[in-house]
Design a protein around this motif. Structure first.
Motif, PDB file in Angstrom:
ATOM      1  N   PHE A   1       0.838  -1.225  -0.066  1.00  0.00           N
ATOM      2  CA  PHE A   1       0.097  -0.028   0.058  1.00  0.00           C
ATOM      3  C   PHE A   1       0.869   1.118   0.075  1.00  0.00           C
ATOM      4  N   LEU A   2       1.978   1.318   0.891  1.00  0.00           N
ATOM      5  CA  LEU A   2       2.687   2.465   0.846  1.00  0.00           C
ATOM      6  C   LEU A   2       3.572   2.744  -0.360  1.00  0.00           C
ATOM      7  N   PHE A   3       3.837   1.442  -1.066  1.00  0.00           N
ATOM      8  CA  PHE A   3       4.749   1.718  -2.249  1.00  0.00           C
ATOM      9  C   PHE A   3       3.795   2.330  -3.547  1.00  0.00           C
ATOM     10  N   GLN A   4       2.324   2.015  -3.345  1.00  0.00           N
ATOM     11  CA  GLN A   4       1.421   2.535  -4.434  1.00  0.00           C
ATOM     12  C   GLN A   4       1.046   3.852  -4.089  1.00  0.00           C
ATOM     13  N   ALA A   5       1.084   4.111  -2.606  1.00  0.00           N
ATOM     14  CA  ALA A   5       0.425   5.536  -2.307  1.00  0.00           C
ATOM     15  C   ALA A   5       1.687   6.720  -2.303  1.00  0.00           C
ATOM     16  N   VAL A   6       2.860   6.051  -2.294  1.00  0.00           N
ATOM     17  CA  VAL A   6       4.056   7.071  -1.867  1.00  0.00           C
ATOM     18  C   VAL A   6       4.115   8.042  -3.079  1.00  0.00           C
ATOM     19  N   LYS A   7       4.600   9.346  -2.761  1.00  0.00           N
ATOM     20  CA  LYS A   7       4.486  10.314  -3.887  1.00  0.00           C
ATOM     21  C   LYS A   7       5.816  10.530  -4.417  1.00  0.00           C
ATOM     22  N   SER A   8       7.062  10.549  -3.364  1.00  0.00           N
ATOM     23  CA  SER A   8       8.053  11.027  -3.496  1.00  0.00           C
ATOM     24  C   SER A   8       9.038   9.860  -4.255  1.00  0.00           C
ATOM     25  N   ARG A   9      10.050   9.989  -5.110  1.00  0.00           N
ATOM     26  CA  ARG A   9      10.873   9.226  -5.383  1.00  0.00           C
ATOM     27  C   ARG A   9      11.668   8.257  -4.311  1.00  0.00           C
TER      28      ARG A   9
ATOM     29  N   SER B   1      -6.234   4.110 -11.208  1.00  0.00           N
ATOM     30  CA  SER B   1      -5.965   5.672 -10.965  1.00  0.00           C
ATOM     31  C   SER B   1      -5.975   6.371 -12.305  1.00  0.00           C
ATOM     32  N   GLY B   2      -5.450   5.577 -13.372  1.00  0.00           N
ATOM     33  CA  GLY B   2      -5.322   6.217 -14.722  1.00  0.00           C
ATOM     34  C   GLY B   2      -4.311   7.243 -14.658  1.00  0.00           C
ATOM     35  N   SER B   3      -3.603   7.496 -13.864  1.00  0.00           N
ATOM     36  CA  SER B   3      -2.291   8.291 -13.713  1.00  0.00           C
ATOM     37  C   SER B   3      -1.198   7.326 -14.553  1.00  0.00           C
ATOM     38  N   GLY B   4      -0.212   8.361 -15.038  1.00  0.00           N
ATOM     39  CA  GLY B   4       0.900   7.793 -15.410  1.00  0.00           C
ATOM     40  C   GLY B   4       1.939   7.243 -14.309  1.00  0.00           C
ATOM     41  N   ARG B   5       1.855   7.957 -13.041  1.00  0.00           N
ATOM     42  CA  ARG B   5       2.310   7.338 -12.005  1.00  0.00           C
ATOM     43  C   ARG B   5       1.937   6.134 -11.539  1.00  0.00           C
ATOM     44  N   GLY B   6       0.752   5.989 -11.555  1.00  0.00           N
ATOM     45  CA  GLY B   6       0.042   4.697 -11.097  1.00  0.00           C
ATOM     46  C   GLY B   6       0.594   3.337 -12.166  1.00  0.00           C
ATOM     47  N   ILE B   7       0.474   3.641 -13.505  1.00  0.00           N
ATOM     48  CA  ILE B   7       1.021   2.834 -14.286  1.00  0.00           C
ATOM     49  C   ILE B   7       2.342   2.381 -14.179  1.00  0.00           C
TER      50      ILE B   7
ATOM     51  N   THR C   1      -5.140  12.112  -2.130  1.00  0.00           N
ATOM     52  CA  THR C   1      -5.979  12.992  -1.420  1.00  0.00           C
ATOM     53  C   THR C   1      -7.559  12.803  -1.806  1.00  0.00           C
ATOM     54  N   ARG C   2      -7.947  11.831  -2.277  1.00  0.00           N
ATOM     55  CA  ARG C   2      -9.166  11.377  -2.755  1.00  0.00           C
ATOM     56  C   ARG C   2      -9.925  10.717  -1.272  1.00  0.00           C
ATOM     57  N   GLU C   3      -8.948   9.955  -0.618  1.00  0.00           N
ATOM     58  CA  GLU C   3      -9.341   9.175   0.548  1.00  0.00           C
ATOM     59  C   GLU C   3      -9.308  10.174   1.666  1.00  0.00           C
ATOM     60  N   GLN C   4     -10.490  10.811   2.002  1.00  0.00           N
ATOM     61  CA  GLN C   4     -10.750  11.574   3.162  1.00  0.00           C
ATOM     62  C   GLN C   4     -11.511  11.114   4.347  1.00  0.00           C
TER      63      GLN C   4
END
Length: 399
Positions: A153-161, A204-210, A389-392
């Protein structure tokens, strides 16, 4: 901080340390004392969904009641007391997780990483599996797989490199350790969680998710390659992955089940008594063996009544998880509970009850963001490193 240290130590609940006690036993009592005193001081309500909490209490009560007809040689009293302690800590942790679930996932993942390091430097048994000094390899794989769910979960959710590299390195360690334990269930559970995480990322449809999904499959390939190169893949895992018959057999579980079924009329309704399955079989068939599988073992020990209560707990936990900001992490860890629930069990394992705690926690209604109430200084729990940010937090109290 004491709560996070306790959660981080949970993977070590199977690993004896000083004075024969595990790290989780060392942390659990101080945590419960501090938590209880804080609740009394603040006079706050416990932030746990009441229906699952009531079911857990009912399950403990029924387990205690079955002690009246259990074998006198079975350690029913100590087992029931241990179950009640697990239930109490489940409620306390769930209350804390309503505010610190993200930091808790980091702590759990870090604990699994540390245990993985110990597993990887352990010697081999004759069968090529990690030798942890008599600790059951399947049990080790169970707690590692729960930690892998948090890490995924952390790997998929993390934002920074940097955060993703840290999470990825941790997953590499845990994946290799799961293979080295020789647990086929662990391999299946970890593989299914990786696939689910990839699907979450792609959805998620984002390039980061892919890119995260592609990185996960690359990591799985790397884990398999390293395990083969450094002799960390026991023969039974090679046979299992290769589809060989010797790698797919049930290790005698079917025969054990048949022995219990010979006297099913004696335990169908009320069971043979909590933690008494092996003593019962020794008395009826002359062989000391435990039932495998969480629902099968519960049926033997607590009867159909116990199975219905446990099913209600699991169902309530699953339903509750849909309203959580941590729901994807909970779903990943529930994959592990499902897989090992079919082959091993888990009611006596702290990691099982930790996942239940995550599922029945009540989201804090005091914040509109999943990060605002998570005040730890660990780098990967900051807003800069996570972009979910969608999970509030819902605003309803649920109490």
């Amino acid at each position: 901080m004491l709560a996070l240290a306790y959660i981080g130590a949970i993977p070590f609940a199977i690993y004896p340390s000083a004075l024969g006690r595990s790290l989780v036993a060392i942390f659990s009592a101080p945590f419960m004392i501090v938590w209880t005193l804080e609740k009394l001081r603040s006079q706050e309500l416990v932030r746990v969904r009441p229906f699952p909490m009531a079911l857990i209490g009912l399950f403990c009560g029924w387990a205690a009641l079955t002690g009246f007809w259990a074998s006198t040689e079975a350690p029913v009293l100590s087992a029931v007391l241990s179950l009640m302690w697990s239930a109490a800590t489940t409620v306390a942790i769930a209350d804390v997780l309503s505010r610190l679930w993200l930091s808790a996932l980091v702590s759990l993942s870090a604990g699994a990483m540390l245990l993985s390091t110990i597993v990887l430097i352990s010697p081999q048994t004759i069968s090529g599996r990690a030798n942890l000094g008599g600790i059951d390899e399947n049990l080790t794989s169970f707690v590692l797989s729960v930690g892998a769910g948090a890490g995924l979960f952390l790997f998929q959710a993390v934002k920074s490199r940097l955060g993703r590299w840290i999470a990825g390195a941790g997953l590499l360690l845990i994946g290799l350790a799961v293979l080295y334990t020789g647990s086929r269930t662990g391999v299946v559970a970890t593989g299914l969680m990786a696939v689910a995480t990839a699907l979450f990322a792609v959805s998620s449809g984002s390039g980061r998710g892919i890119r995260a999904a592609l990185a996960l499959f690359a990591a799985l390939t790397l884990i398999g390659s390293l395990a083969s190169s450094y002799d960390l893949m026991p023969r039974r895992i090679q046979q299992f992955l290769g589809g060989e018959a010797d790698g797919i057999n049930d290790s005698g579980r079917g025969e054990i089940s048949d022995l219990f079924l010979r006297t099913v009329d004696r335990w169908f309704i009320a069971g043979v008594g909590y933690s008494s399955d092996a003593h019962y079989l020794a008395g009826t068939e002359g062989i000391y063996r435990n039932a495998h599988g969480i629902f099968w073992k519960t049926w033997v020990e607590l009867g159909i009544i116990g199975v219905l209560i446990l099913s209600a707990i699991v169902g309530a936990a699953v339903i509750s998880s849909f309203q959580l900001p941590s729901r994807r992490a909970v779903w990943l860890m529930m994959i592990t509970l499902t897989c090992f629930g079919l082959t091993l069990g888990g009611l006596s394992v702290d990691a099982f009850w930790l996942v239940v705690s995550f599922a029945i926690a009540c989201p804090s209604g005091h914040s509109a963001s999943v990060y605002a109430s998570d005040r730890t200084n660990f780098p990967s729990t900051s807003r800069r490193h996570f972009g979910s940010t969608r999970e509030q937090m819902p605003s309803d109290s649920c109490l």
